[in-house]
Design a protein around this motif. Structure first.
Motif, short mmCIF file in Angstrom:
data_model
loop_
_atom_site.label_atom_id
_atom_site.label_comp_id
_atom_site.label_asym_id
_atom_site.label_seq_id
_atom_site.Cartn_x
_atom_site.Cartn_y
_atom_site.Cartn_z
N ILE A 274 -44.32 -44.60 -98.51
CA ILE A 274 -43.26 -45.28 -97.76
C ILE A 274 -43.17 -44.60 -96.39
CG2 ILE A 274 -41.87 -46.03 -99.73
CD1 ILE A 274 -40.10 -43.57 -99.35
N PRO B 218 -40.19 -43.00 -107.66
CA PRO B 218 -41.00 -44.22 -107.68
C PRO B 218 -40.34 -45.40 -106.98
CG PRO B 218 -40.03 -43.82 -109.83
CD PRO B 218 -39.78 -42.59 -109.01
N PHE B 219 -39.00 -45.39 -106.91
CA PHE B 219 -38.29 -46.49 -106.25
C PHE B 219 -37.72 -46.04 -104.91
CE2 PHE B 219 -38.13 -47.21 -110.83
CZ PHE B 219 -38.67 -48.48 -110.90
N SER B 220 -38.25 -44.92 -104.37
CA SER B 220 -37.73 -44.36 -103.13
C SER B 220 -36.32 -43.81 -103.37
CB SER B 220 -37.79 -45.41 -102.02
OG SER B 220 -37.17 -44.96 -100.85
N ARG C 154 -40.44 -43.64 -92.88
CA ARG C 154 -39.08 -43.57 -92.35
C ARG C 154 -39.16 -43.16 -90.88
NH1 ARG C 154 -38.25 -45.72 -96.36
NH2 ARG C 154 -36.61 -45.46 -97.92
N PRO D 225 -46.55 -47.39 -108.57
CA PRO D 225 -47.02 -48.66 -108.02
C PRO D 225 -46.95 -48.71 -106.51
CG PRO D 225 -45.55 -49.04 -109.89
CD PRO D 225 -45.45 -47.59 -109.55
N VAL D 226 -45.93 -48.07 -105.94
CA VAL D 226 -45.84 -47.93 -104.47
C VAL D 226 -46.19 -46.48 -104.16
CG1 VAL D 226 -44.32 -48.07 -102.46
CG2 VAL D 226 -44.07 -49.72 -104.33
#
Ligand code: HEM
Length: 93
Positions: free
Chosen positions: A26, A88-90, A28, A22-23
Motif C-alpha cells: 500500500i 492484511p487489511f491495512s 501513503r 492478497p494485497v
C-alpha cells in the motif's frame, strides 16, 4: 455466531493472510515530517510504499516466517506483539 465458536479456524485464516497477503503493498503520502527510530526524517509530501508482504515476513517479529503455523495467532503467543505486525487489511490513514 458459529464463526465465533471456531477460534482455531480463525487462527488458520489469519496465518494464511500473514503468509500470503492478497494485497502485498500500500502507499501513503506523509502529511507531516515523520521521524524514524534511527533519526532519519521522511519529509512531508513524500509518498511511501509500505510492504505488507515484507512486514508479514519480518524475521525479527515472525521467526521462520516462511513456515505456516496458525499457533502464531494463539492469544498466548500474541502477547507483546505489535498490532502493526499483521496488517492484511491495512490500518487506516
Ligand atoms: C481477504 C480479503 C481482502 C483483503 C485482504 C483486503 C485488503 C485491502 C487493503 C490492504 C486495502 C488497502 C487499504 C489501504 O490502503 O489502507 C483495501 C482497500 C479496499 N478494499 Fe479490500 N480487502 C479484502 C476484501 C475486500 C472486499 C470483499 C471488498 C468489498 C466487497 C473490499 C473493498 C475494498 C475497498 C472499497 C477498498 C478501498 C478503500 C479506500 O480506498 O479507502 N475489500 N482492501
Amino acid at each position: 455466531d458459529d464463526l465465533a465458536q471456531l477460534p482455531f479456524l480463525t487462527m488458520c485464516i489469519k496465518e494464511s493472510l500473514r503468509l500470503h497477503p492478497p494485497v502485498t503493498i500500500i502507499s501513503r503520502c506523509c502529511t507531516r515530517d515523520v521521524e524514524l527510530p534511527d533519526g532519519r526524517v521522511i519529509p512531508k509530501g513524500n509518498i511511501c510504499s509500505i510492504s505488507i508482504f515484507g512486514i508479514h515476513h519480518n524475521p525479527s517479529v515472525w521467526p521462520d516466517p516462511e513456515v505456516y503455523d496458525p499457533f502464531r495467532f494463539d492469544p498466548e503467543n500474541m502477547k507483546g506483539r505489535s498490532p502493526l505486525a499483521f496488517i492484511p487489511f491495512s490500518v487506516g490513514p
